[in-house]
Design a protein around this motif. Sequence first.
Motif, PDB file in Angstrom:
ATOM      1  N   UNK A  65       0.842  -1.153  -0.011  1.00  0.00           N
ATOM      2  CA  UNK A  65       0.100  -0.029  -0.026  1.00  0.00           C
ATOM      3  C   UNK A  65       0.840   1.187  -0.056  1.00  0.00           C
ATOM      4  N   UNK A  66       0.386   2.446   0.242  1.00  0.00           N
ATOM      5  CA  UNK A  66       1.156   3.549   0.441  1.00  0.00           C
ATOM      6  C   UNK A  66       1.973   3.954  -0.883  1.00  0.00           C
ATOM      7  N   UNK A  67       3.059   4.289  -0.630  1.00  0.00           N
ATOM      8  CA  UNK A  67       4.059   4.718  -2.023  1.00  0.00           C
ATOM      9  C   UNK A  67       4.019   3.740  -2.983  1.00  0.00           C
ATOM     10  N   UNK A  68       3.829   2.440  -2.520  1.00  0.00           N
ATOM     11  CA  UNK A  68       3.494   1.302  -3.672  1.00  0.00           C
ATOM     12  C   UNK A  68       2.639   1.604  -4.460  1.00  0.00           C
ATOM     13  N   UNK A  69       1.412   1.781  -3.722  1.00  0.00           N
ATOM     14  CA  UNK A  69       0.188   2.137  -4.638  1.00  0.00           C
ATOM     15  C   UNK A  69       0.231   3.415  -5.519  1.00  0.00           C
ATOM     16  N   UNK A  70       1.045   4.303  -4.973  1.00  0.00           N
ATOM     17  CA  UNK A  70       1.151   5.709  -5.415  1.00  0.00           C
ATOM     18  C   UNK A  70       2.104   5.310  -6.831  1.00  0.00           C
ATOM     19  N   UNK A  71       3.277   4.808  -6.875  1.00  0.00           N
ATOM     20  CA  UNK A  71       3.790   4.051  -8.052  1.00  0.00           C
ATOM     21  C   UNK A  71       2.809   3.664  -9.018  1.00  0.00           C
ATOM     22  N   UNK A  72       2.199   2.642  -8.516  1.00  0.00           N
ATOM     23  CA  UNK A  72       1.419   1.801  -9.492  1.00  0.00           C
ATOM     24  C   UNK A  72       0.250   2.719 -10.289  1.00  0.00           C
ATOM     25  N   UNK A  73      -0.308   3.903  -9.383  1.00  0.00           N
ATOM     26  CA  UNK A  73      -1.040   4.664 -10.227  1.00  0.00           C
ATOM     27  C   UNK A  73      -0.212   5.469 -11.327  1.00  0.00           C
ATOM     28  N   UNK A  74       0.909   5.979 -10.889  1.00  0.00           N
ATOM     29  CA  UNK A  74       1.788   6.823 -11.771  1.00  0.00           C
ATOM     30  C   UNK A  74       1.991   5.999 -12.969  1.00  0.00           C
ATOM     31  N   UNK A 108      -5.015  -0.229 -14.774  1.00  0.00           N
ATOM     32  CA  UNK A 108      -4.343  -0.364 -13.448  1.00  0.00           C
ATOM     33  C   UNK A 108      -2.729  -1.013 -13.730  1.00  0.00           C
ATOM     34  N   UNK A 109      -2.076  -1.048 -12.567  1.00  0.00           N
ATOM     35  CA  UNK A 109      -0.635  -1.504 -12.749  1.00  0.00           C
ATOM     36  C   UNK A 109      -0.384  -2.257 -11.285  1.00  0.00           C
ATOM     37  N   UNK A 110       0.561  -3.298 -11.267  1.00  0.00           N
ATOM     38  CA  UNK A 110       0.946  -4.064 -10.366  1.00  0.00           C
ATOM     39  C   UNK A 110       2.495  -3.834 -10.412  1.00  0.00           C
ATOM     40  N   UNK A 111       2.900  -3.485  -8.970  1.00  0.00           N
ATOM     41  CA  UNK A 111       4.473  -3.567  -8.678  1.00  0.00           C
ATOM     42  C   UNK A 111       4.832  -4.997  -8.266  1.00  0.00           C
ATOM     43  N   UNK A 112       6.096  -5.316  -9.017  1.00  0.00           N
ATOM     44  CA  UNK A 112       6.465  -6.388  -8.630  1.00  0.00           C
ATOM     45  C   UNK A 112       8.188  -6.302  -8.357  1.00  0.00           C
ATOM     46  N   UNK A 170      12.927  -3.529  -9.217  1.00  0.00           N
ATOM     47  CA  UNK A 170      11.523  -3.480  -9.239  1.00  0.00           C
ATOM     48  C   UNK A 170      11.122  -3.308 -10.733  1.00  0.00           C
ATOM     49  N   UNK A 171       9.893  -3.957 -10.965  1.00  0.00           N
ATOM     50  CA  UNK A 171       8.907  -3.688 -12.298  1.00  0.00           C
ATOM     51  C   UNK A 171       7.502  -3.287 -12.104  1.00  0.00           C
ATOM     52  N   UNK A 172       6.908  -3.435 -13.164  1.00  0.00           N
ATOM     53  CA  UNK A 172       5.512  -3.254 -12.790  1.00  0.00           C
ATOM     54  C   UNK A 172       4.867  -3.838 -14.119  1.00  0.00           C
ATOM     55  N   UNK A 173       3.528  -4.481 -13.988  1.00  0.00           N
ATOM     56  CA  UNK A 173       2.978  -5.155 -15.111  1.00  0.00           C
ATOM     57  C   UNK A 173       1.446  -4.082 -15.256  1.00  0.00           C
ATOM     58  N   UNK A 174       1.202  -3.384 -16.311  1.00  0.00           N
ATOM     59  CA  UNK A 174      -0.116  -2.472 -16.532  1.00  0.00           C
ATOM     60  C   UNK A 174      -0.929  -3.426 -17.464  1.00  0.00           C
TER      61      UNK A 174
END
Length: 371
Positions: free
Chosen positions: A54-63, A72-76, A222-226
Amino acid sequence: MADEMKDPAQRRFEALRGARRLLSGQRPQTLREGLAGLAEAPYPLDSRPDVYGDGVVEELERKVAGLLGKEAAAFFPTGTMAQQAALRCWAELTGDRTVAMHPLAHPEVHERFAYAQLSGLRSVWPTSARRIATADEVADFAEPFGTLMLELPLRDAGFVLPSWEELVAVVGAARERDAVVHVDGARLWETAPHFGRPLTEIADLADSVYVSFYKTLGGISGAAVAGPEGFVAQAKTWRHRYGGQLYQQWPAALAALAGIDRELPRLDAYTAHAKVVAAALAEALAGVPGARVFPEPPHTHQFQLWLPFAADDLTEAGLRLAEEDGTALFGWWAEPGLPGLSCTEVTVAGPALEWTAADVREAVGRLLARL
């Protein structure tokens, strides 16, 4: 002799740290400098740390979702896990466990075949040429597949990209076959100058996109899938199953946010100057049989340089140049094909913007003198 007895990674770190000028990549940071750099992130540091994403990770996902124009996006924690989850989710959603990709794609070369060993997926190759498949190759490929994975740029082929028209056509060919399209966009950030399109328009061609935070952006990891909300929710489920639901990830998330702010606006300048650097390297090496810059001109701010010398000799000569002269040109060299024909990857970033074409030619001459 003392330098040669050092741990190779430590020796290279010290050589690059001590160099006055650096052509390829970013100057390495100490742990203290890395910690201080987290304060550059556009996020309130008085906030509480994240807990399980949550928190800063969710902020990064929204960004990231916003930058790519996805729902949407998910941090990995790693790109390998992100790719694994994305391809597995599409296999479940399409009912087809076959993925069309390139034999030089990251899952084939750098992930120990995780897609097959852990998820039971199989790959097929519409082409083995050093480029992504064409629309005709995808349309006419004899075997069925549920997902087409495109690596943009295709790193191990030389950071190569198709034209915008070719990319649109190959995506269209996959759609005609009722396949979904997933983009391995570890370095997707740097493709916008080549395509002449914003990231949202590029990502809109795909059903899902994976991006890296340490490649191009200079993050810690780190990475993200959107992609669509339902797909991302399923990817988060697999993230947990694969062990990626870490208790706290705020250093990686802060570094990613800082890198997005710092590096994305500079990529146009990096790509433009990469063409200057590549042309200067080609000119400086014109008299060396077998030397080659590829592709020329570069498609992104990264490209390959090939020289007809042993990799160990090139690496040692480069380290000596940095240690004795304060000029660091390239990183590690490898011999991926014929022995004695070596390749390195050149990354034109902030430090390289200070180099003129004449500077490059002169420094290459001093490197060759040490061989």
